[in-house]
Design a protein around this motif. Structure first.
Motif, short mmCIF file in Angstrom:
data_model
loop_
_atom_site.label_atom_id
_atom_site.label_comp_id
_atom_site.label_asym_id
_atom_site.label_seq_id
_atom_site.Cartn_x
_atom_site.Cartn_y
_atom_site.Cartn_z
N THR A 1 83.42 47.98 126.83
CA THR A 1 82.86 48.28 128.15
C THR A 1 83.92 48.29 129.25
N THR A 2 85.12 47.76 128.96
CA THR A 2 86.17 47.73 129.98
C THR A 2 87.28 48.69 129.59
N ALA A 3 87.91 49.27 130.61
CA ALA A 3 88.99 50.23 130.36
C ALA A 3 90.15 49.57 129.63
N LYS A 4 90.40 48.30 129.93
CA LYS A 4 91.52 47.60 129.32
C LYS A 4 91.39 47.52 127.80
N ASP A 5 90.19 47.31 127.33
CA ASP A 5 89.97 47.13 125.89
C ASP A 5 89.33 48.35 125.23
N ASP A 6 89.26 49.44 125.96
CA ASP A 6 88.58 50.63 125.43
C ASP A 6 89.32 51.19 124.23
N LYS A 7 88.65 51.21 123.10
CA LYS A 7 89.25 51.72 121.88
C LYS A 7 88.95 53.19 121.63
N SER A 8 88.22 53.82 122.52
CA SER A 8 87.75 55.17 122.23
C SER A 8 88.89 56.17 122.08
N ALA A 9 90.04 55.87 122.69
CA ALA A 9 91.16 56.80 122.58
C ALA A 9 91.68 56.87 121.16
N PHE A 10 91.40 55.87 120.36
CA PHE A 10 91.90 55.83 118.99
C PHE A 10 90.76 55.67 117.98
N PHE A 11 89.62 56.33 118.29
CA PHE A 11 88.54 56.36 117.33
C PHE A 11 88.89 57.36 116.22
N PRO A 12 88.58 57.05 114.98
CA PRO A 12 88.85 58.00 113.90
C PRO A 12 87.91 59.20 113.96
N ASP A 13 88.49 60.37 113.82
CA ASP A 13 87.71 61.61 113.84
C ASP A 13 88.00 62.38 112.56
N PHE A 14 87.19 62.17 111.54
CA PHE A 14 87.30 62.90 110.28
C PHE A 14 86.51 64.19 110.41
N CYS A 15 87.19 65.34 110.32
CA CYS A 15 86.50 66.60 110.47
C CYS A 15 87.26 67.71 109.74
N ASN A 16 86.59 68.81 109.53
CA ASN A 16 87.22 69.98 108.89
C ASN A 16 87.90 69.61 107.57
N ILE B 1 79.04 58.48 103.28
CA ILE B 1 79.59 58.69 104.62
C ILE B 1 78.98 57.64 105.54
N ASP B 2 79.86 56.88 106.21
CA ASP B 2 79.42 55.82 107.10
C ASP B 2 80.18 55.96 108.42
N GLY B 3 79.61 56.74 109.33
CA GLY B 3 80.24 56.95 110.62
C GLY B 3 79.80 55.90 111.63
N ILE B 4 80.28 56.06 112.85
CA ILE B 4 79.95 55.14 113.94
C ILE B 4 79.10 55.88 114.95
N PRO B 5 78.04 55.27 115.49
CA PRO B 5 77.21 55.95 116.48
C PRO B 5 78.04 56.51 117.63
N GLY B 6 77.80 57.78 117.91
CA GLY B 6 78.53 58.45 118.96
C GLY B 6 79.82 59.11 118.49
N PHE B 7 80.27 58.75 117.31
CA PHE B 7 81.49 59.33 116.74
C PHE B 7 81.25 59.66 115.27
N PRO B 8 80.39 60.63 114.99
CA PRO B 8 80.04 60.91 113.60
C PRO B 8 81.18 61.56 112.83
N VAL B 9 81.17 61.35 111.53
CA VAL B 9 81.99 62.16 110.63
C VAL B 9 81.36 63.54 110.61
N HIS B 10 82.16 64.61 110.77
CA HIS B 10 81.52 65.92 110.95
C HIS B 10 82.33 67.04 110.32
N ASP B 11 81.63 68.13 110.09
CA ASP B 11 82.22 69.35 109.53
C ASP B 11 82.95 69.07 108.22
N ILE B 12 82.20 68.51 107.29
CA ILE B 12 82.69 68.24 105.94
C ILE B 12 81.98 69.19 104.99
N THR B 13 82.72 69.88 104.14
CA THR B 13 82.14 70.84 103.20
C THR B 13 82.45 70.45 101.77
N LEU B 14 81.41 70.40 100.95
CA LEU B 14 81.54 70.26 99.50
C LEU B 14 81.11 71.57 98.89
#
Length: 477
Positions: A387-402, A419-432
């Protein structure tokens, strides 16, 4: 003019000795990759025996290797040949335009005297063999590099037999919650010097077997990397890496016994390798936080014709990759008896963008857990946005895609796709595509995933799929 042309012809073999083109690997690729270039050293050879080295495994050959390497430096580089036999060694540093060549029947046995691995001004221990800020550096041949890792690694009681456990206790050491730490041990009646104030401090100083830092042009070919104190092959911030026909072996229960771990490496080929290790097999890493970003991505990798047995993961990305992962091709590989086949793992604060990954023409057999796993809470269970800018980890959230996984045959796994993503940051655009998974206990287990495309996919499982419809979109074709 004819004389000049003849002179060039005569000189070229001296300049190009040992060179081998790897262009034939770069055909029919799904994405254009930068190709590796040949790693070439001067055609000048010396034998370590000529500098006083003694085989047998009892005499420490640190001065002989140092003098031979210094001699090569003075000559502008070349090949250091190590003949058949067992040579007890302290850490070996290689320099530009240098090849450490291990003859078949050679074993470099690295000393258990941990004090020889300490280095002023650095937090980590010296690797057994290493190079820093070098160009055109090689380790080649059919010999063995033996790190004697059993005298470095902690051991969990649950991972050994009672007889093995008792043999560890007989050496001394420290016990912490059924974990044996090799601190204050004795070998053949002689005390092994300790490093670090206590067992946990010594644990942070475990040595890698081979490490190349900030190097341009690295070739590791043909050798066997055996029983490392920690990871076996660690290229860091390197360009133009070739790992060709390397064998990696260590006990299945070796703590943190990763095989090949490139980190922030650009342009690489890993081909024809055989791996059986105590942790991840071929594992892509990319640093944590801003430092990982500044070090650059792992990109332009071709990983082909490899076999991985008994590893936590056959091909792995993570857990840290803030520098990113781009244009990785994994093809014609076999994973047998690994915990997981394709393993994509990370967590908030450790991730970056992972895209344009192609894994195809793969065979998996007897996978203990997931055949394919995407997990973005690997090291931070239940992570949420700060919730605070100092501890905000969103800049380094994993983005598995394509990520495209195609032409895959799986025979035996606990779970086909997890597949176990995080709310708001889903694993996306995966093709089998064109994937057959037989003899699985469970089928699809999906949470916080978006645009997962299944095309010509057959999953044979005892239990049905578990899909959180509120957080997933699955496209079946």
């Amino acid at each position: 003019m004819k004389r000049f042309a003849l002179l060039l012809i005569l000189l070229c073999p001296a300049l190009q000795i040992g060179a081998q083109s790897y262009d034939h690997y770069y055909v029919n690729l799904p994405v254009e990759l930068d190709k590796v270039r040949d790693v070439v050293v001067p055609d000048y050879r010396v034998n370590v025996m000529d500098f006083g080295a003694e085989p047998g495994g009892a005499f420490l050959n640190d001065e002989a290797f140092s003098e031979a390497i210094e001699h090569l430096q003075e000559r502008g580089g070349g090949h250091l040949d190590v003949p058949e036999g067992t040579f007890l060694c302290a850490p070996i540093r290689l320099y530009s335009n240098m090849d450490l060549h291990l003859t078949e029947g050679t074993r470099l046995l690295f000393t258990t005297d941990k004090t020889l691995y300490l280095e002023n001004g650095r937090k980590n221990a010296k690797p057994c063999i290493y190079a820093r800020r070098a160009q055109n550096v090689c380790v080649t041949g059919k010999g063995i590099v033996d790190g004697q890792g059993q005298y470095w690694r902690p051991v969990k009681k649950s991972k050994v037999s009672q007889q093995e456990w008792e043999s560890l206790l007989a050496m001394g050491g420290v016990l912490e919650d059924d974990v044996w730490m090799p601190y204050g041990i004795s070998l053949n009646g002689e005390a092994v010097p300790v490093i670090g104030a206590d067992a946990n401090a010594q644990e942070t100083l475990r040595s890698h077997l081979l490490q190349f830092e900030d190097c341009e042009g690295v070739l590791v070919k043909g050798v066997t990397l055996f029983n490392s104190p920690k990871f076996h092959l660690v290229p860091v911030r390197c360009r133009n890496l070739i790992v060709d026909g390397v064998k990696v072996e260590c006990p299945w229960n070796a703590q943190n016994g990763d095989a090949i771990d490139p980190s922030n490496v650009q342009t690489a080929l890993i081909a024809g390798c055989s791996i059986s290790c105590g942790d991840d097999g071929i594992c892509m890493k990319g640093g944590m936080g801003q430092r990982g970003v500044e070090s650059g991505p792992n990109c332009d990798f071709l990983i082909q014709d490899n076999v991985v047995y008994r590893a936590h993961g056959g091909f792995v990305i993570g857990s840290e990759f803030s520098g990113g992962m781009h244009r990785l091709v994994v093809r014609n590989c076999r994973f047998e008896g690994t915990d997981i086949g394709l393993r994509f793992k990370s967590a908030p604060g450790r991730g970056g963008t992972c895209s344009h990954i192609y894994c195809y023409d793969l065979q998996m057999k007897d996978i203990l857990k997931e055949a394919v796993l995407f997990q973005t809470s690997y090291a931070d269970k239940g992570a949420v946005l700060s919730t605070t800018a100092k501890d905000d980890k969103s800049a380094f959230f994993p983005d598995f895609c394509n990520v495209t996984i195609s032409n895959v045959m799986v025979d035996g796994a606990k779970t086909a796709l997890f597949i176990d993503g995080i709310p708001g940051f889903p694993v996306h655009d995966i093709t089998l595509d064109n994937v057959i998974m037989r003899n699985c206990q469970r089928g699809l287990v999906l949470k916080n995933a978006k645009d997962i495309t299944l095309r010509n996919v057959l999953i044979q499982s005892k239990k049905g799929d578990t899909i959180d419809a509120a957080s997933c979109t699955v496209i079946r074709r």
